[in-house]
Design a protein around this motif. Structure first.
Motif, short mmCIF file in Angstrom:
data_model
loop_
_atom_site.label_atom_id
_atom_site.label_comp_id
_atom_site.label_asym_id
_atom_site.label_seq_id
_atom_site.Cartn_x
_atom_site.Cartn_y
_atom_site.Cartn_z
N ASN A 70 0.78 -1.24 0.00
CA ASN A 70 0.00 0.00 0.00
C ASN A 70 0.81 1.29 0.00
O ASN A 70 0.35 2.30 -0.51
CB ASN A 70 -0.97 0.01 1.18
CG ASN A 70 -1.99 -1.11 1.06
OD1 ASN A 70 -2.48 -1.38 -0.02
ND2 ASN A 70 -2.26 -1.78 2.16
N TYR A 71 1.98 1.30 0.62
CA TYR A 71 2.72 2.57 0.64
C TYR A 71 4.22 2.33 0.76
O TYR A 71 4.68 1.30 1.22
CB TYR A 71 2.24 3.48 1.77
CG TYR A 71 2.83 3.18 3.13
CD1 TYR A 71 3.90 3.92 3.59
CD2 TYR A 71 2.33 2.18 3.95
CE1 TYR A 71 4.46 3.66 4.84
CE2 TYR A 71 2.87 1.91 5.19
CZ TYR A 71 3.94 2.67 5.63
OH TYR A 71 4.49 2.42 6.84
N ASP A 130 -1.23 3.54 -2.57
CA ASP A 130 -2.31 3.04 -3.41
C ASP A 130 -3.52 2.96 -2.50
O ASP A 130 -3.65 2.06 -1.68
CB ASP A 130 -1.95 1.67 -3.98
CG ASP A 130 -3.00 1.16 -4.95
OD1 ASP A 130 -4.07 1.78 -5.07
OD2 ASP A 130 -2.74 0.13 -5.59
#
Length: 160
Positions: free
Chosen positions: A122-123, A143
């Motif tokens: 995610n990051y 994201d």
């Protein structure tokens, strides 16, 4: 006729000289900040303040760039215990709570530190601190529910 053309050219030239700085101020997205330079080479703890963050995202086949107004609550990161391969990063989140996370020191050279954080699906975040200049660049890519987004900021740092 020649006098009128010459006067018209002079009037247009004067208007352009007066109008160009005004147009540049309207269409310019530049924000400048002056700060006191600080050498961080021997610091055992470094605090960096980011007064403005540029945001980008991609949604519906469109890339958006956002340069918001100066932050009323700037982002503040404090780096500590960075003599080893893993360091601490403390920050104040949106709820005004101080959090501390572990970050990996990727580079420790004579002129900079580079730390990374995240790395899951995610990051991913990078922090580059320029020791001899007293500035830092913070970047984060995420994201969020399938929407790619990112932030970028440059701030000044002080060490102690």
């Amino acid at each position: 006729m020649k006098k009128i053309n010459l006067k018209l050219i002079i009037v247009i030239a004067v208007l352009l000289v007066l109008l160009i700085p005004y147009l540049n101020s309207i269409y310019s997205n530049t924000a400048k900040r002056v700060f006191i330079r600080s050498n961080l080479s021997s610091a055992s703890q470094i605090t960096c303040t980011y007064p403005q963050v540029v945001s980008v995202n991609y949604q519906n086949n469109t890339i958006s760039h956002v340069l918001p107004k100066k932050e009323s609550n700037p982002i503040i990161f404090t780096f500590s215990n960075f003599k080893g391969d893993v360091a601490n990063l403390s920050y104040i989140d949106a709820t005004q709570t101080i959090n501390t996370v572990k970050i990996v020191k990727l580079i420790d050279s004579y002129d900079r530190y580079i730390f990374i954080e995240g790395g899951d699906e995610n990051y991913f975040t990078t922090h580059t601190i320029f020791k001899d200049k007293g500035v830092s660049i913070y970047s984060k890519s995420v994201d969020v529910i399938g929407i790619p987004a990112g932030t970028l900021a440059m701030g000044n740092c002080s060490g102690y």
